[in-house]
Design a protein around this motif. Structure first.
Motif, short mmCIF file in Angstrom:
data_model
loop_
_atom_site.label_atom_id
_atom_site.label_comp_id
_atom_site.label_asym_id
_atom_site.label_seq_id
_atom_site.Cartn_x
_atom_site.Cartn_y
_atom_site.Cartn_z
N ASP A 208 0.87 -1.17 0.00
CA ASP A 208 0.00 0.00 0.00
C ASP A 208 0.91 1.23 0.00
OD1 ASP A 208 -1.86 1.91 0.33
OD2 ASP A 208 -2.84 0.99 2.06
N ALA B 179 -5.27 -3.45 2.45
CA ALA B 179 -4.34 -3.44 1.32
C ALA B 179 -3.00 -4.08 1.65
CB ALA B 179 -4.16 -2.01 0.84
N THR C 70 -2.01 -6.61 0.37
CA THR C 70 -1.62 -6.60 -1.03
C THR C 70 -2.62 -5.73 -1.78
OG1 THR C 70 -1.46 -7.81 -3.10
CG2 THR C 70 -2.78 -8.83 -1.39
N GLN D 188 -5.41 -10.95 -5.59
CA GLN D 188 -5.25 -11.40 -4.20
C GLN D 188 -5.92 -10.41 -3.23
OE1 GLN D 188 -4.45 -14.36 -4.23
NE2 GLN D 188 -3.49 -14.45 -6.26
N ASN E 257 -4.12 -6.39 9.39
CA ASN E 257 -3.72 -6.75 10.76
C ASN E 257 -4.42 -5.81 11.75
OD1 ASN E 257 -2.39 -7.62 13.05
ND2 ASN E 257 -0.41 -6.72 12.50
N LEU F 127 -6.17 -15.22 7.28
CA LEU F 127 -5.27 -15.64 6.20
C LEU F 127 -4.02 -14.79 6.33
CD1 LEU F 127 -8.22 -16.35 5.32
CD2 LEU F 127 -7.51 -15.99 2.96
N GLU F 128 -2.88 -15.39 6.56
CA GLU F 128 -1.68 -14.58 6.86
C GLU F 128 -0.38 -15.24 6.43
OE1 GLU F 128 0.07 -12.10 7.59
OE2 GLU F 128 -1.32 -10.61 8.34
N HIS F 129 0.65 -14.41 6.39
CA HIS F 129 2.04 -14.88 6.21
C HIS F 129 2.68 -15.19 7.56
CE1 HIS F 129 2.06 -11.96 2.54
NE2 HIS F 129 1.50 -13.11 2.24
N HIS G 90 2.67 -15.90 -6.12
CA HIS G 90 1.39 -15.92 -6.81
C HIS G 90 1.35 -14.91 -7.96
CE1 HIS G 90 0.16 -13.21 -3.18
NE2 HIS G 90 0.43 -12.40 -4.19
N PRO H 17 2.53 8.98 12.47
CA PRO H 17 2.85 8.61 11.10
C PRO H 17 3.80 7.41 11.05
CG PRO H 17 4.07 10.59 11.72
CD PRO H 17 3.16 10.25 12.87
N LEU I 292 6.02 -0.88 6.79
CA LEU I 292 4.90 -0.44 5.99
C LEU I 292 3.63 -0.74 6.79
CD1 LEU I 292 4.86 0.07 2.42
CD2 LEU I 292 2.72 -0.66 3.45
N SER J 107 3.42 -4.07 8.49
CA SER J 107 4.22 -5.06 7.75
C SER J 107 5.70 -4.75 7.93
CB SER J 107 3.87 -5.05 6.26
OG SER J 107 2.53 -5.43 6.07
N ASN K 255 -1.78 2.61 18.88
CA ASN K 255 -3.24 2.67 18.73
C ASN K 255 -3.99 2.46 20.04
OD1 ASN K 255 -3.91 3.50 16.10
ND2 ASN K 255 -3.06 1.58 15.31
N THR L 156 -5.47 5.97 20.28
CA THR L 156 -6.34 6.57 19.26
C THR L 156 -7.80 6.22 19.56
OG1 THR L 156 -5.89 4.65 17.85
CG2 THR L 156 -4.55 6.62 17.48
N PHE M 46 -6.69 9.10 13.23
CA PHE M 46 -5.47 8.66 13.91
C PHE M 46 -4.63 9.83 14.43
CE2 PHE M 46 -5.94 4.88 10.98
CZ PHE M 46 -6.06 3.91 11.96
N1 MGD Z 1 -1.87 4.86 14.65
C1 MGD Z 1 -1.90 4.66 13.34
N2 MGD Z 1 -2.56 3.60 12.85
C2 MGD Z 1 -2.63 3.41 11.52
C3 MGD Z 1 -1.98 4.28 10.62
C4 MGD Z 1 -1.27 5.38 11.17
O1 MGD Z 1 -0.68 6.18 10.42
N3 MGD Z 1 -1.24 5.54 12.52
N4 MGD Z 1 -2.08 4.07 9.27
C5 MGD Z 1 -3.32 3.49 8.81
C6 MGD Z 1 -3.24 3.18 7.39
S1 MGD Z 1 -2.88 4.49 6.35
C7 MGD Z 1 -3.47 1.97 6.89
S2 MGD Z 1 -3.50 1.76 5.18
C8 MGD Z 1 -3.71 0.82 7.77
C9 MGD Z 1 -3.02 -0.43 7.22
O2 MGD Z 1 -3.35 -1.51 7.87
P1 MGD Z 1 -3.32 -2.96 7.16
O3 MGD Z 1 -4.05 -2.92 5.88
O4 MGD Z 1 -3.74 -3.93 8.15
O5 MGD Z 1 -1.79 -3.10 6.73
P2 MGD Z 1 -0.59 -3.87 7.36
O6 MGD Z 1 -0.38 -3.47 8.76
O7 MGD Z 1 0.52 -3.70 6.42
O8 MGD Z 1 -1.05 -5.39 7.40
C10 MGD Z 1 -1.30 -6.09 6.23
C11 MGD Z 1 -1.23 -7.58 6.54
O9 MGD Z 1 -1.57 -8.28 5.35
C12 MGD Z 1 -0.71 -9.38 5.22
N5 MGD Z 1 -0.62 -9.72 3.78
C13 MGD Z 1 0.12 -9.13 2.84
N6 MGD Z 1 -0.06 -9.73 1.65
C14 MGD Z 1 -0.96 -10.71 1.83
C15 MGD Z 1 -1.55 -11.69 0.97
O10 MGD Z 1 -1.28 -11.76 -0.22
N7 MGD Z 1 -2.45 -12.53 1.54
C16 MGD Z 1 -2.78 -12.46 2.85
N8 MGD Z 1 -3.71 -13.29 3.31
N9 MGD Z 1 -2.21 -11.57 3.69
C17 MGD Z 1 -1.31 -10.72 3.19
C18 MGD Z 1 0.61 -8.94 5.80
O11 MGD Z 1 1.36 -10.04 6.22
C19 MGD Z 1 0.18 -8.01 6.93
O12 MGD Z 1 0.15 -8.65 8.17
O13 MGD Z 1 -3.20 1.09 9.09
C20 MGD Z 1 -3.74 2.25 9.64
N10 MGD Z 1 -3.35 2.37 11.02
#
Ligand code: MGD
Ligand code: MGD
Ligand code: SF4
Ligand code: MO
Length: 707
Positions: free
Chosen positions: A35, A136, A138, A143, A418, A443-445, A466, A596, A602, A605, A681, A684, A697
């Motif tokens: 993302d 996101a 992915t 996917q 997550n 579903l996770e890694h 994939h 931030p 990421l 991640s 969090n 928040t 946030f």
């Molecule tokens: N306090 C605070 N909190 C925030 C933010 C912040 O700035 N401050 N940012 C926010 C923002 S902008 C966002 S976008 C969200 C993001 O939050 P999430 O969308 O939850 O992003 P990630 O934490 O990267 O977790 C993504 C998970 O997907 C899994 N994954 C990756 N690829 C695949 C796949 O192909 N299949 C499966 N099944 N799993 C996969 C990874 O292993 C990872 O654990 O968090 C938010 N939370």
């Protein structure tokens, strides 16, 4: 290329996996799944015999113009992430209490049969009690939401409003321009003034930064608007360190100055901006209420800095704004985006290719993506399930059945996200996920904080294992990601997991047998040819260089919208939590907090990738020296950051990166890797933005004390 070599965030070209000399290698076309606005083209090097292949390099693809062969540090370590010793490689079934992370290995057949039985039993009462939860992890179209969406549509499960990140700004931009569209990122190179607004580009939009640096070398002026003095702010000519959530006031003051100094493009306004009593005239009258002195008070900025920015913006051609999502994670985030998006329409900056604004480019794909083919909303067959907002999952998991809410949530299927780490107000989120009567499949890694709360963890493939196709929200290319190696262990792509779940549920529609390649061929309309994509790796959309030089915004009448039905005129809405808007709260919790991303993670991640975690060190909160002295804090010491919602323990970093009155709790650590098992969090809340029902946030008050 030389431009990127100077950016210190670039990672080493190779991951630590040793190359076995003599063995042949092959190169595979990939795309970064994360993302991130950049969506880099990847060059994946594979070595070894089928069945024992390893990815030995993940590099950028030089011929991909937009990302020119450079990757960020994180993804240059992607092979380390894929071949990580802690990958979940077999289905796991819970044996300990929720959250304990105690599992036993089970077979796929057993897991799928048991999950299908549980879902069938719940669906027989009401399928809306089953909720998908994804974001996101992915960004791949396959996917992400393809087979998964088909599955939940067929089931009649609750729908999910995916608001966790960008929906305030996204909805605001679409309300103003008609779609999420903006400048070409490549064009920033030719701008003379670049305003980087709510974006730490070096950390989160590296390839834009390359273009901005080229512009800087050619003499452009760079201005950064950010409460935090980021790496990006350090490298700009000017940094406006405003208080969080005050961007709308700043935008109104800029308009005030454009008006009183007559730096407007009257012809552009007359032809391309909404006219009439709700249009430009109303905005003009409102902006005249915002002299820079008033905004300076609200924003906590020197008035001269506001005047100077207005003069620069009003008198420089071409002037480009790189707006990003950091500024919309506050109560008034949507209104602020609407006001900022109007600025280039008042000065006519859009007339030039290197003028205008970029928040998101995702709307450029709206006529080439075929989401309905991938997601098949027709499988709802007339049912209209309720929608759950992912940003209030903490509260919603604890709600009983009611006529308002509908059925209590009984099952949650999480993929690509997550939430226990990233969703706001962790205490509530954890309480929800800890419900013993909730049936949770993840579903996770990896065994993330969320996976620890699962009844079943199902092993998912990573991007190297994939097939997928990708669009972007920072440029306008379509990319392919070929499968580089066979799935590790018993991991399966999300698509295959939902295919098998559909079979276990007895769903016999033909669409549940589509292969990933068939899905990839359905993802776009004819203008994107899958075989050509396979040959070249990517394809650029044909979009005019200066898309709005002569108006033609994708609104109903082609004009930029000032007032929007139901939203009225854009205005400054103070934060929920600030000294000005909540003085009693601010007495107890006098510091504003933003959270931030840390540069080498990421979201949540990569927190478990050791080489990257080592760079970040430990969870920290940045605090200004004055605020630290007042609290007798010692640099590096453990502190308690707290408010009425909870406490977060982390190390204090006394630093001018924080402005007085604002602390920066860099995110998003895994809770279980934090000193007391929490992350930022914890602090928040679940109140939502003005537009787009997104989390706030960065609209939080806290206090900090030595622990
Ligand atoms: N306090 C605070 N909190 C925030 C933010 C912040 O700035 N401050 N940012 C926010 C923002 S902008 C966002 S976008 C969200 C993001 O939050 P999430 O969308 O939850 O992003 P990630 O934490 O990267 O977790 C993504 C998970 O997907 C899994 N994954 C990756 N690829 C695949 C796949 O192909 N299949 C499966 N099944 N799993 C996969 C990874 O292993 C990872 O654990 O968090 C938010 N939370
Ligand atoms: N390295 C890295 N890159 C990432 C991510 C990551 O976690 N790590 N996350 C990805 C994701 S999901 C997203 S959505 C994007 C996020 O990237 P951006 O859209 O750039 O958003 P943020 O990183 O949340 O915030 C950007 C900047 O906005 C500032 N900011 C906070 N509050 C305000 C405010 O009220 N006004 C203004 N003007 N600025 C404010 C923050 O201090 C921060 O420096 O980046 C993506 N890229
Ligand atoms: S996270 Fe962003 S910068 Fe890094 S490789 Fe992926 S798309 Fe490129
Ligand atoms: Mo995000």
């Amino acid at each position: 290329m030389s431009a990127t070599a100077t950016v210190s965030t670039l990672g080493p070209a190779a991951d630590p996996t040793p190359i076995t000399t003599g063995q042949p290698t092959r190169i595979v076309h990939g795309a970064c799944p994360h993302d991130c606005p950049d969506t880099c083209a990847l060059k994946v090097t594979v070595q070894g015999e089928p069945g024992a292949e390893r990815v030995i390099h993940v590099q950028g693809w030089h011929e991909h113009e937009t990302t020119h062969g450079a990757l960020c540090t994180k993804v240059s370590r992607y092979a380390e992430r894929t071949h990580h010793a802690e990958r979940v490689l077999h289905p796991l079934k819970r044996v300990g209490p929720k959250g304990s992370g105690q599992f036993v290995r089970v077979g796929w057949d057993e897991a799928l049969a048991d999950i299908a039985n549980r879902l069938r039993e719940i669906a027989a009462r009401d399928p809306q009690a089953i909720v998908p939860y994804s974001y996101a992890g992915t960004m791949g179209l396959l996917q992400g939401e393809s087979m998964a969406a088909r599955f939940f549509h067929k089931l009649g499960a609750s729908l999910l409003d995916r608001t966790i990140c960008a929906s305030a700004g996204g909805a605001a931009l679409a309300a103003t321009y008609g779609a999420k569209v903006g400048m070409h990122v490549q064009q920033f190179e030719h701008a003379r003034l670049i305003v980087i607004w709510g974006s730490n580009s070096i950390a989160s939009n590296l390839h834009f930064w390359t273009y901005a640096q080229r512009a800087k070398r050619a003499g452009a002026r760079l201005v950064c608007i950010d409460p935090r003095r980021t790496d990006t702010a350090d490298r700009c000519h000017e940094h406006l360190a405003l208080l969080p959530g005050t961007d709308a006031a700043l935008a109104l003051a800029l308009m005030h100055e454009l008006i009183v100094n007559d730096w407007l493009d009257a012809d552009y306004i007359a032809r391309h901006v909404q006219a009439g009593p709700d249009g430009w005239e109303a905005l003009r009258a409102q902006a005249l209420q915002w002299p820079p002195e008033r905004a300076a008070q609200v924003c906590g900025l020197p008035v001269e800095q506001i005047r100077q920015l207005a003069a620069d913006y009003g008198q420089t051609r071409p002037a480009a704004i790189r707006l990003n999502y950091g500024m919309q994670r506050v109560r008034g985030g949507g209104n602020a985006v609407r006001l900022i998006a109007l600025l280039p329409c008042l000065t006519g900056a859009w007339r030039e290719p290197a003028g205008g604004l970029l928040l998101s480019s995702s709307g450029w794909y709206r006529n080439v993506r075929n989401d309905a083919a991938l997601q098949r909303p027709d499988l709802l067959a007339g049912r209209r399930p309720r929608t759950i907002n992912m940003s209030t999952i903490g509260a919603d998991l604890q709600r009983p059945s009611s006529p308002d809410f509908g059925p209590q949530i009984e099952a949650l299927i999480v993929y690509n996200s997550n939430p226990v780490a990233v969703a706001p107000q962790s205490r509530e989120v954890v309480a929800g996920f800890a419900r013993e009567d909730l049936f949770t499949v993840v579903l996770e890694h990896f065994l993330t904080d969320t996976a620890d709360h699962a009844d079943y963890v199902l092993p998912a493939t990573t991007q190297l294992e994939h097939l997928d196709v990708h669009t972007s929200y920072g440029h306008t290319d379509v990319l392919i990601n070929e499968r580089a190696i066979a799935p590790l262990g018993e991991a399966l792509p999300n698509t295959e997991i939902f295919r098998r779940l559909a079979a276990a549920m007895g769903f016999d529609d033909a669409c549940f047998t589509d292969s990933d390649e068939q899905l990839a061929r359905q993802a776009f309309v004819d203008s994107i040819d899958f075989d050509a994509l396979r040959r070249h790796g990517w394809q650029r959309l044909p979009i005019a260089l200066a898309p709005f030089a002569d108006g033609g915004f994708p609104t109903a009448d082609g004009r930029v919208q000032v007032s929007v039905p139901g939203l009225g005129l854009p205005t400054h809405l103070p934060p929920y939590e600030s000294a000005a808007s909540a003085p009693e709260l601010a007495q107890r919790f006098p510091l504003a907090m933003i959270s931030p991303p840390a540069r080498n993670f990421l979201n949540s991640s990569f927190v478990n990738v050791k080489s990257l975690r080592d760079i970040e060190g430990e969870p920290i909160v940045e605090i200004h020296p004055d605020d630290a002295v007042a609290r007798r804090l010692v640099d590096g010491a453990l502190v308690r950051v707290f408010n009425d919602r909870g406490s977060y323990h982390c190390a204090a970093r006394i630093s001018n990166r924080a402005r007085p009155g604002v602390v920066n709790g860099l995110g998003v650590w895994w809770r279980k890797l934090g000193p007391r098992g929490t992350n930022v969090n914890e602090l928040t809340h679940q109140r939502l933005t003005d537009i787009g029902a997104a989390p706030c946030f960065y609209d939080v008050l806290v206090e900090v004390e030595a622990a």
